[in-house]
Write a protein that holds these residues in place. Structure first.
Motif, PDB file in Angstrom:
ATOM      1  N   VAL A  54       0.964  -1.192   0.080  1.00 19.59           N
ATOM      2  CA  VAL A  54       0.051  -0.245  -0.218  1.00 19.59           C
ATOM      3  C   VAL A  54       0.870   1.403  -0.015  1.00 19.59           C
ATOM      4  O   VAL A  54       0.648   2.421  -0.690  1.00 19.59           O
ATOM      5  CB  VAL A  54      -1.065  -0.067   1.031  1.00 19.59           C
ATOM      6  CG1 VAL A  54      -1.480   1.214   1.395  1.00 19.59           C
ATOM      7  CG2 VAL A  54      -2.109  -1.031   1.048  1.00 19.59           C
ATOM      8  N   PRO A  55       1.895   1.165   0.942  1.00 20.39           N
ATOM      9  CA  PRO A  55       2.793   2.539   0.794  1.00 20.39           C
ATOM     10  C   PRO A  55       3.332   2.870  -0.592  1.00 20.39           C
ATOM     11  O   PRO A  55       3.612   3.808  -1.145  1.00 20.39           O
ATOM     12  CB  PRO A  55       3.824   2.204   1.794  1.00 20.39           C
ATOM     13  CG  PRO A  55       3.106   1.343   2.649  1.00 20.39           C
ATOM     14  CD  PRO A  55       2.068   0.563   2.015  1.00 20.39           C
ATOM     15  N   LEU A  56       3.871   1.524  -1.168  1.00 20.81           N
ATOM     16  CA  LEU A  56       4.393   1.616  -2.422  1.00 20.81           C
ATOM     17  C   LEU A  56       3.519   2.273  -3.552  1.00 20.81           C
ATOM     18  O   LEU A  56       4.127   3.098  -4.156  1.00 20.81           O
ATOM     19  CB  LEU A  56       5.154   0.352  -2.920  1.00 20.81           C
ATOM     20  CG  LEU A  56       5.604   0.372  -4.320  1.00 20.81           C
ATOM     21  CD1 LEU A  56       7.004   1.158  -4.117  1.00 20.81           C
ATOM     22  CD2 LEU A  56       6.123  -1.177  -4.723  1.00 20.81           C
ATOM     23  N   TRP A  88      10.345   5.353   0.259  1.00 19.46           N
ATOM     24  CA  TRP A  88       9.534   4.109   0.465  1.00 19.46           C
ATOM     25  C   TRP A  88      10.266   3.104   1.188  1.00 19.46           C
ATOM     26  O   TRP A  88      10.244   2.466   1.964  1.00 19.46           O
ATOM     27  CB  TRP A  88       8.760   3.578  -0.776  1.00 19.46           C
ATOM     28  CG  TRP A  88       8.204   2.288  -0.445  1.00 19.46           C
ATOM     29  CD1 TRP A  88       6.932   2.095   0.244  1.00 19.46           C
ATOM     30  CD2 TRP A  88       8.713   1.130  -1.149  1.00 19.46           C
ATOM     31  NE1 TRP A  88       6.981   0.823   0.034  1.00 19.46           N
ATOM     32  CE2 TRP A  88       7.704   0.154  -0.811  1.00 19.46           C
ATOM     33  CE3 TRP A  88       9.912   0.718  -1.863  1.00 19.46           C
ATOM     34  CZ2 TRP A  88       8.177  -1.217  -0.975  1.00 19.46           C
ATOM     35  CZ3 TRP A  88      10.044  -0.508  -2.278  1.00 19.46           C
ATOM     36  CH2 TRP A  88       9.133  -1.482  -1.599  1.00 19.46           C
ATOM     37  N   LEU A  89      11.320   3.002   0.134  1.00 22.40           N
ATOM     38  CA  LEU A  89      12.463   1.754   0.591  1.00 22.40           C
ATOM     39  C   LEU A  89      13.168   1.874   1.961  1.00 22.40           C
ATOM     40  O   LEU A  89      13.237   0.957   2.503  1.00 22.40           O
ATOM     41  CB  LEU A  89      13.727   1.943  -0.553  1.00 22.40           C
ATOM     42  CG  LEU A  89      14.328   0.668  -0.667  1.00 22.40           C
ATOM     43  CD1 LEU A  89      13.566  -0.583  -1.314  1.00 22.40           C
ATOM     44  CD2 LEU A  89      15.683   0.963  -1.479  1.00 22.40           C
ATOM     45  N   PHE A  90      13.236   3.270   2.068  1.00 23.52           N
ATOM     46  CA  PHE A  90      13.749   3.437   3.614  1.00 23.52           C
ATOM     47  C   PHE A  90      12.904   3.073   4.702  1.00 23.52           C
ATOM     48  O   PHE A  90      13.174   2.201   5.424  1.00 23.52           O
ATOM     49  CB  PHE A  90      14.194   4.888   3.723  1.00 23.52           C
ATOM     50  CG  PHE A  90      14.697   5.452   5.109  1.00 23.52           C
ATOM     51  CD1 PHE A  90      16.000   4.992   5.455  1.00 23.52           C
ATOM     52  CD2 PHE A  90      13.998   5.967   6.051  1.00 23.52           C
ATOM     53  CE1 PHE A  90      16.564   5.345   6.733  1.00 23.52           C
ATOM     54  CE2 PHE A  90      14.455   6.270   7.097  1.00 23.52           C
ATOM     55  CZ  PHE A  90      15.680   6.045   7.500  1.00 23.52           C
ATOM     56  N   LEU A  91      11.736   3.398   4.531  1.00 20.80           N
ATOM     57  CA  LEU A  91      10.622   3.182   5.620  1.00 20.80           C
ATOM     58  C   LEU A  91      10.422   1.779   5.618  1.00 20.80           C
ATOM     59  O   LEU A  91      10.067   1.152   6.639  1.00 20.80           O
ATOM     60  CB  LEU A  91       9.443   4.325   5.473  1.00 20.80           C
ATOM     61  CG  LEU A  91       9.935   5.530   5.894  1.00 20.80           C
ATOM     62  CD1 LEU A  91       8.492   6.391   5.563  1.00 20.80           C
ATOM     63  CD2 LEU A  91      10.147   5.876   7.446  1.00 20.80           C
ATOM     64  N   ALA A  92      10.301   1.189   4.417  1.00 18.47           N
ATOM     65  CA  ALA A  92       9.761  -0.110   4.345  1.00 18.47           C
ATOM     66  C   ALA A  92      10.680  -1.257   4.938  1.00 18.47           C
ATOM     67  O   ALA A  92      10.362  -2.353   5.380  1.00 18.47           O
ATOM     68  CB  ALA A  92       9.008  -0.460   2.992  1.00 18.47           C
ATOM     69  N   VAL A  93      11.865  -1.013   4.178  1.00 23.64           N
ATOM     70  CA  VAL A  93      13.011  -2.106   4.265  1.00 23.64           C
ATOM     71  C   VAL A  93      14.123  -1.639   5.094  1.00 23.64           C
ATOM     72  O   VAL A  93      14.467  -2.084   6.411  1.00 23.64           O
ATOM     73  CB  VAL A  93      13.519  -2.495   2.797  1.00 23.64           C
ATOM     74  CG1 VAL A  93      14.468  -3.531   3.203  1.00 23.64           C
ATOM     75  CG2 VAL A  93      12.444  -2.774   2.112  1.00 23.64           C
ATOM     76  N   ILE A 121       5.092   2.659   8.756  1.00 24.79           N
ATOM     77  CA  ILE A 121       5.038   1.314   8.318  1.00 24.79           C
ATOM     78  C   ILE A 121       4.932   0.581   9.643  1.00 24.79           C
ATOM     79  O   ILE A 121       4.312  -0.534   9.983  1.00 24.79           O
ATOM     80  CB  ILE A 121       5.933   1.026   7.280  1.00 24.79           C
ATOM     81  CG1 ILE A 121       5.737   1.564   6.047  1.00 24.79           C
ATOM     82  CG2 ILE A 121       5.965  -0.549   6.974  1.00 24.79           C
ATOM     83  CD1 ILE A 121       6.425   1.312   4.917  1.00 24.79           C
ATOM     84  N   ASP A 122       6.070   0.474  10.410  1.00 27.94           N
ATOM     85  CA  ASP A 122       6.229  -0.131  11.818  1.00 27.94           C
ATOM     86  C   ASP A 122       5.188   0.106  12.650  1.00 27.94           C
ATOM     87  O   ASP A 122       4.699  -0.969  13.199  1.00 27.94           O
ATOM     88  CB  ASP A 122       7.541   0.500  12.405  1.00 27.94           C
ATOM     89  CG  ASP A 122       8.691  -0.230  11.870  1.00 27.94           C
ATOM     90  OD1 ASP A 122       8.705  -1.231  11.075  1.00 27.94           O
ATOM     91  OD2 ASP A 122       9.710   0.089  12.215  1.00 27.94           O
ATOM     92  N   LEU A 123       4.748   1.422  12.821  1.00 21.65           N
ATOM     93  CA  LEU A 123       3.461   1.610  13.515  1.00 21.65           C
ATOM     94  C   LEU A 123       2.347   1.007  13.087  1.00 21.65           C
ATOM     95  O   LEU A 123       1.438   0.275  13.946  1.00 21.65           O
ATOM     96  CB  LEU A 123       3.418   3.116  13.428  1.00 21.65           C
ATOM     97  CG  LEU A 123       2.509   4.044  14.289  1.00 21.65           C
ATOM     98  CD1 LEU A 123       3.310   3.989  15.888  1.00 21.65           C
ATOM     99  CD2 LEU A 123       2.612   5.233  14.097  1.00 21.65           C
TER     100      LEU A 123
END
Ligand SMILES: Nc1ncnc2c1ncn2[C@@H]1O[C@H](COP(=O)(O)OP(=O)(O)OP(=O)(O)O)[C@@H](O)[C@H]1O
Ligand SMILES: [Mg+2]
Lengths: 236, 248
Positions: free
Chosen positions: B42-44, B151-156, B187-189
């Motif tokens: 969804v974020p992507l 996105w990459l930063f926050l997701a991975v 995302i973690d949240l």
């Protein structure tokens, strides 16, 4: 009509307008002239609220325009580069602008005048440059507003369209409208304008009638007067 | 353009919903798989659609800017148009198969609703971030690159860095650090929020456990929803702020 005071604008390190003052009275055609990159479009966009000044104030129709938007209802603007959404049809674009303006419009006459009927169902991305400019003109002239701002209206027009454009301008002027026009076609400027404003180094370098400009520069033709004024400040 | 793609997106979720239910054969299990998909995908999608829409409608924006329309309405309108239609696609696309499968008779309904709410938040957040990045970058390629990097930063990458810091600072009490780390990543949240609700300790992980220990399940839920709200409001506010100052 328009009052600009102490206007400063820079893009990054590029100081484009530096302390520009300008007053435009109601009625008549004012030509804004100046070399490429002298800030004509920037000044116009500042008046329209598209460029945000660093300093200074602008008022249009007696109200300061900062953070305002309703005053644009009173302005018809023809942008220098007609960047229309390419996937729209001409008809859809006209309908859309009408929908936004919610004002009486007379596009039919204009469409007929510029022979645009065959293009109404074509997408804007498929139009020739001159045809796009005609659409641009129709969009600008179809509403009745007291202030009309034309940024290089002649670009790409064929001779017939140019004649129609001039007729349109004179017709609207006769109704008491105020025009702000930029152009590099000196013959066109000479034909239509009542007063010229010459922009140089971020300021108004000259404002007055063409006759006054000729007297000031001691030149006999308008074209030479403009050429002279742009080299002036290198002498003194 | 917008409607065509949100259609595709809708169909994708519809298909995903049916496939998951078919494979898992049980609602509550499907919810867990779905969570893992939603939290990354969804974020992507929000990021990519947000950036693409902004740059694609640039001409349109310029046209509108010369018209008697308020600046903030132009940009908020575009943002809500994209984020809204993406959210609709998500909710309807996943909602339909789950409802058909008997969601309303199942006790997974709250878990599922929370999942959709989180998905909606993530869409709003990442579309707003994408609009922020696009508005601040004239260059399309750069804007696109930065948005995908974000996105990459926050997701991975974020999780990786976090785990590393846990290993490096092993001897120190890390509770508040990891709490903060979770708060600062939507995302973690979201993951913590859903897992708290599902109450699966095994999956909760280190931060989730701390979250639970710190706030208890109820307060933990409330706090994480508030943080998500903040994560949504701040970028939207900044969007209006940049839009007001930008030259066109
Ligand atoms: N959005 C922008 N971002 C950065 N620089 C800009 C921007 N708009 C204009 N400029 C710069 O400001 C200067 C003045 O540009 P402007 O378009 O006002 O010139 P002009 O007088 O209209 O020129 P022309 O006769 O070519 O139309 C130029 O150097 C231009 O590069
Ligand atoms: Mg210009």
């Amino acid at each position: 009509m328009i009052h600009v005071e102490n206007l400063y604008k820079k893009f990054g390190k590029n100081q484009v307008l530096s302390g520009l003052d300008l007053t435009i009275d109601q009625g008549g055609i004012f030509a804004i002239l100046g070399p490429n990159g002298s800030g004509k479009t920037t000044l116009i966009k500042a008046i329209l609220g598209m460029v945000i000044p660093n300093e200074g104030s602008i008022s249009v129709l007696n109200t300061t325009i900062k953070n305002k938007w309703k005053y644009r209802q009173e302005i018809n603007y023809l942008p220098q580069i007609a960047n229309f959404p390419g996937n729209l049809k001409v008809r859809e674009l006209i309908a859309m602008i009408k929908d936004i303006r919610q004002k009486p419009s007379e596009e039919e006459n204009l469409i007929a005048l510029f022979g645009l009927e065959p293009f109404l169902d074509k997408k804007l991305s498929n139009l020739s440059g001159g045809t796009k400019q005609k659409v641009n003109i129709v969009l600008t002239f179809m509403f009745n507003s007291p202030l009309i701002v034309l940024d290089e209206p002649t670009t790409g027009l064929d001779p017939l369209a140019l004649i129609h454009l001039k007729e349109l301008i004179f017709k609207e002027k006769a109704k008491g409208k105020t025009f702000l026009i930029t152009s590099h076609i000196m013959q066109f400027v000479e034909e239509v304008s009542d007063e010229v404003v010459y922009l140089l180094e971020g300021k108004i370098y000259f404002k007055g009638s063409i006759e006054q400009l000729k007297t000031k520069t001691e030149e006999t033709t308008f074209e030479h007067a403009i050429a002279a004024i742009s080299t002036y400040n290198h002498h003194d | 353009m917008r409607s065509r793609w949100s259609y595709v997106y809708f169909l994708f979720y519809l298909l995903l919903g049916f496939v998951l239910l078919f494979l898992n054969n049980e609602l509550s299990k499907a919810v867990i798989t779905l969570m893992n998909v939603i939290i990354v995908l969804v974020p992507l999608i929000g990021t990519i659609f947000g950036v693409m829409y902004y740059y694609n409608s640039k001409e349109f924006t310029e046209l509108l800017l010369a018209q008697p329309i308020k600046r903030s309405s132009i940009f908020l309108g575009q943002y809500l148009g994209v984020a809204g239609s993406l959210t609709m696609s998500l909710v309807l696309g996943l909602g339909i198969p789950f409802v058909l499968y008997g969601l309303f008779q199942s006790n997974a309904i709250w878990d599922f609703s929370l999942l959709l709410i989180t998905g909606a938040f993530l869409t709003l957040i990442f579309t707003a971030l994408a609009f922020n990045i696009a508005l601040s970058n004239e260059n399309k390629i750069k804007g696109f690159g930065y948005a995908v990097l974000a996105w990459l930063f926050l997701a991975v990458i974020y999780d990786g860095l976090f785990l590393m810091s846990l290993i490096v600072f092993e001897e120190y009490p890390l509770d508040s650090l990891s709490l903060a780390a979770t708060m600062f990543n939507p995302i973690d949240l979201s993951r913590t929020l859903i897992l708290l609700k599902l109450d699966i300790s095994a999956l909760l992980g280190y931060t989730g456990a701390i979250f639970k220990q710190f706030f208890g399940t109820g307060l933990g839920l409330v706090i994480s929803i508030c943080m998500l709200l903040l994560w949504t409001v701040l970028p939207i506010w900044r969007l209006g702020h940049i839009a007001k100052r930008k030259d066109f």
